[in-house]
Scaffold this motif. Sequence first.
Motif, PDB file in Angstrom:
ATOM      1  N   GLY A 155       0.894  -1.193  -0.002  1.00  0.00           N
ATOM      2  CA  GLY A 155      -0.074  -0.029  -0.091  1.00  0.00           C
ATOM      3  C   GLY A 155       0.864   1.306   0.211  1.00  0.00           C
ATOM      4  N   ARG A 156       2.028   1.254  -0.520  1.00  0.00           N
ATOM      5  CA  ARG A 156       3.133   2.486  -0.034  1.00  0.00           C
ATOM      6  C   ARG A 156       2.575   3.535  -1.507  1.00  0.00           C
ATOM      7  NH1 ARG A 156       6.064  -1.590  -2.516  1.00  0.00           N
ATOM      8  NH2 ARG A 156       7.023  -1.360  -4.517  1.00  0.00           N
ATOM      9  N   ALA A 157       1.641   3.259  -2.142  1.00  0.00           N
ATOM     10  CA  ALA A 157       1.458   4.351  -3.112  1.00  0.00           C
ATOM     11  C   ALA A 157      -0.126   4.658  -2.991  1.00  0.00           C
ATOM     12  CB  ALA A 157       1.874   4.082  -4.580  1.00  0.00           C
ATOM     13  N   ARG A 158      -0.449   5.946  -3.283  1.00  0.00           N
ATOM     14  CA  ARG A 158      -1.987   6.000  -3.124  1.00  0.00           C
ATOM     15  C   ARG A 158      -2.580   6.331  -4.387  1.00  0.00           C
ATOM     16  NH1 ARG A 158      -3.523   6.473   2.269  1.00  0.00           N
ATOM     17  NH2 ARG A 158      -2.328   5.414   3.653  1.00  0.00           N
ATOM     18  N   SER A 159      -1.933   6.426  -5.312  1.00  0.00           N
ATOM     19  CA  SER A 159      -2.565   6.642  -6.564  1.00  0.00           C
ATOM     20  C   SER A 159      -1.885   5.762  -7.821  1.00  0.00           C
ATOM     21  CB  SER A 159      -2.797   8.155  -7.027  1.00  0.00           C
ATOM     22  OG  SER A 159      -1.239   8.460  -7.453  1.00  0.00           O
ATOM     23  N   LEU A 160      -2.699   5.735  -9.095  1.00  0.00           N
ATOM     24  CA  LEU A 160      -1.940   4.955 -10.136  1.00  0.00           C
ATOM     25  C   LEU A 160      -0.692   5.885 -10.456  1.00  0.00           C
ATOM     26  CD1 LEU A 160      -4.710   3.365 -12.225  1.00  0.00           C
ATOM     27  CD2 LEU A 160      -2.669   2.010 -11.150  1.00  0.00           C
ATOM     28  N   GLU A 161      -0.919   7.072 -10.627  1.00  0.00           N
ATOM     29  CA  GLU A 161       0.040   8.045 -10.934  1.00  0.00           C
ATOM     30  C   GLU A 161       1.251   7.951 -10.265  1.00  0.00           C
ATOM     31  OE1 GLU A 161      -3.672   9.337 -12.660  1.00  0.00           O
ATOM     32  OE2 GLU A 161      -3.043   8.866 -10.531  1.00  0.00           O
ATOM     33  N   GLU A 162       1.308   7.799  -8.812  1.00  0.00           N
ATOM     34  CA  GLU A 162       2.319   7.543  -7.857  1.00  0.00           C
ATOM     35  C   GLU A 162       2.961   6.281  -8.049  1.00  0.00           C
ATOM     36  OE1 GLU A 162       3.301   7.346  -3.115  1.00  0.00           O
ATOM     37  OE2 GLU A 162       1.106   8.157  -3.849  1.00  0.00           O
ATOM     38  N   GLN A 163       2.222   5.047  -8.306  1.00  0.00           N
ATOM     39  CA  GLN A 163       2.620   3.831  -8.306  1.00  0.00           C
ATOM     40  C   GLN A 163       3.439   3.679  -9.817  1.00  0.00           C
ATOM     41  OE1 GLN A 163       1.378   1.613 -11.133  1.00  0.00           O
ATOM     42  NE2 GLN A 163       2.906   0.012 -10.494  1.00  0.00           N
ATOM     43  N   ALA A 164       3.088   4.298 -10.804  1.00  0.00           N
ATOM     44  CA  ALA A 164       3.739   4.269 -11.976  1.00  0.00           C
ATOM     45  C   ALA A 164       5.054   4.447 -11.997  1.00  0.00           C
ATOM     46  CB  ALA A 164       2.926   5.077 -13.093  1.00  0.00           C
ATOM     47  N   LEU A 165       5.511   5.585 -11.122  1.00  0.00           N
ATOM     48  CA  LEU A 165       7.054   5.895 -11.245  1.00  0.00           C
ATOM     49  C   LEU A 165       8.040   4.998 -10.479  1.00  0.00           C
ATOM     50  CD1 LEU A 165       6.822   9.713 -10.753  1.00  0.00           C
ATOM     51  CD2 LEU A 165       7.121   8.438 -12.958  1.00  0.00           C
ATOM     52  N   SER A 166       7.271   4.165  -9.702  1.00  0.00           N
ATOM     53  CA  SER A 166       8.269   3.331  -8.716  1.00  0.00           C
ATOM     54  C   SER A 166       8.982   2.281  -9.460  1.00  0.00           C
ATOM     55  CB  SER A 166       7.354   2.629  -7.391  1.00  0.00           C
ATOM     56  OG  SER A 166       7.987   2.046  -6.854  1.00  0.00           O
ATOM     57  N   PRO A 167       8.284   1.393 -10.338  1.00  0.00           N
ATOM     58  CA  PRO A 167       8.796   0.478 -10.885  1.00  0.00           C
ATOM     59  C   PRO A 167       9.965   1.035 -11.953  1.00  0.00           C
ATOM     60  CG  PRO A 167       6.656   0.330 -11.669  1.00  0.00           C
ATOM     61  CD  PRO A 167       6.744   1.101 -10.455  1.00  0.00           C
ATOM     62  N   LEU A 168       9.602   1.852 -12.400  1.00  0.00           N
ATOM     63  CA  LEU A 168      10.604   2.746 -13.410  1.00  0.00           C
ATOM     64  C   LEU A 168      12.120   3.018 -12.733  1.00  0.00           C
ATOM     65  CD1 LEU A 168       8.407   5.294 -15.148  1.00  0.00           C
ATOM     66  CD2 LEU A 168       9.147   3.269 -15.907  1.00  0.00           C
ATOM     67  N   GLN A 169      11.911   3.307 -11.496  1.00  0.00           N
ATOM     68  CA  GLN A 169      12.989   3.760 -10.713  1.00  0.00           C
ATOM     69  C   GLN A 169      13.757   2.804  -9.741  1.00  0.00           C
ATOM     70  OE1 GLN A 169      12.579   8.109  -8.846  1.00  0.00           O
ATOM     71  NE2 GLN A 169      10.739   7.101  -9.139  1.00  0.00           N
ATOM     72  N   ASN A 170      12.872   1.619  -9.907  1.00  0.00           N
ATOM     73  CA  ASN A 170      13.430   0.288  -8.808  1.00  0.00           C
ATOM     74  C   ASN A 170      14.753  -0.139  -9.529  1.00  0.00           C
ATOM     75  OD1 ASN A 170      13.669  -2.256  -7.844  1.00  0.00           O
ATOM     76  ND2 ASN A 170      11.827  -1.860  -6.745  1.00  0.00           N
ATOM     77  N   PRO A 171      15.768  -0.329  -8.878  1.00  0.00           N
ATOM     78  CA  PRO A 171      16.867  -0.889  -9.619  1.00  0.00           C
ATOM     79  C   PRO A 171      16.772  -2.404  -9.859  1.00  0.00           C
ATOM     80  CG  PRO A 171      17.410  -0.678  -7.173  1.00  0.00           C
ATOM     81  CD  PRO A 171      16.009   0.113  -7.464  1.00  0.00           C
ATOM     82  N   ILE A 172      15.827  -3.208  -9.322  1.00  0.00           N
ATOM     83  CA  ILE A 172      15.378  -4.608  -9.774  1.00  0.00           C
ATOM     84  C   ILE A 172      14.743  -4.454 -10.864  1.00  0.00           C
ATOM     85  CG2 ILE A 172      14.625  -6.859  -8.980  1.00  0.00           C
ATOM     86  CD1 ILE A 172      15.593  -6.001  -6.034  1.00  0.00           C
ATOM     87  N   GLU A 173      13.685  -3.637 -11.041  1.00  0.00           N
ATOM     88  CA  GLU A 173      12.681  -3.679 -11.998  1.00  0.00           C
ATOM     89  C   GLU A 173      13.153  -3.178 -13.493  1.00  0.00           C
ATOM     90  OE1 GLU A 173       8.556  -3.446 -10.612  1.00  0.00           O
ATOM     91  OE2 GLU A 173       9.679  -3.280  -8.595  1.00  0.00           O
TER      92      GLU A 173
END
Length: 336
Positions: free
Chosen positions: A114-132
């Motif tokens: 639940g660490r993101a509160r919107s789809l917009e916020e969620q979208a940037l996380s996997p882009l920056q994740n060093p594993i993803e």
Amino acid sequence: MPRLILLLLLVLLPEPVATYAQSTFVSDVPLGIDWIIVPDDNPQSAAKVQLGKQLFFDPRLSGNGTTSCATCHDPNQGWADNQRFTAGAHGEPTVRNVPSIVNVGLHRTFFWDGRARSLEEQALSPLQNPIEMDIDLGVLEDRLKSIGGYRQQFEAIFPDGVTAQNVARSLAAFQRTIVAGETLYDRFRGGHADALDGEIGIGSGLFFGKANCGNCHIAKVYTDHQFHNIGTGLDSLPQDRGLADQTGRQEDVGKFRTPLLRDLALTAPYFHDGSKATLEEVVDFYSEGGGKNPNLDSHIVPLKLTPEEKKALVTFLREGLRSKQYPQVEKPQLPE
């Protein structure tokens, strides 16, 4: 296809989870699906959805150009993956099972914890994740600006053109159109009393009765938008703390978001750790009372289901919650 957008007066969610105002909805949805709320600062449009679709399938959104959003969220694998953990851009596996994005617009928080509160916020996380996908947002912006087709589309849709936030807005707009519904249970709720005949009907009765599934997977969205410890992932070292990583509370260790349940047969393996390969294993796990631990949810108790009851419950999960039309999307032509 672009979804019909219905503009209404300001409407707030029943639970005060999101932090942005909402007055727009994706309302052209299948039977059984609630209208999908769209934030005021990111209204839907056909051009934005098409741009988001291209971005979703484009491996150039990863640092080394090998991995797209669709690599993990494959339309041919239930918009998820059939692996327990999925290799990212550098071949390193993810630490949690990839969830399906079908009906993701119905969620009120995002990610298993639940660490993101919107789809917009969620979208940037996997882009920056060093594993993803492992890309710096500045590098992403420069890369997209260098692609003429993308630069023109962004400038036509957004006053400020190519930005990481506009990438997120476009991806979110596309994902809100990935919807599925009109299951047999949706038809039953819609007034077709004969939709749940035979074993499917028996399984439905168990789902909302003896098996207690409906305590957390509330019809009609099949989630309570909450987080629960059901005892999965106890053998991982170190243990995945789940929601506790966001709240810092010991009582939240091992709690994960209640997932949606439509089209479960397409999204194996199951749970945040992908530890159950089949629906039969899932039902066995719950029937035995989950995984014993100090934070086990009070709803998780031994069910003592008979073999016949287990079979009927699996049939309901597999057939009664199967959508009439599943969203299939062909890979679009990518801009140059």
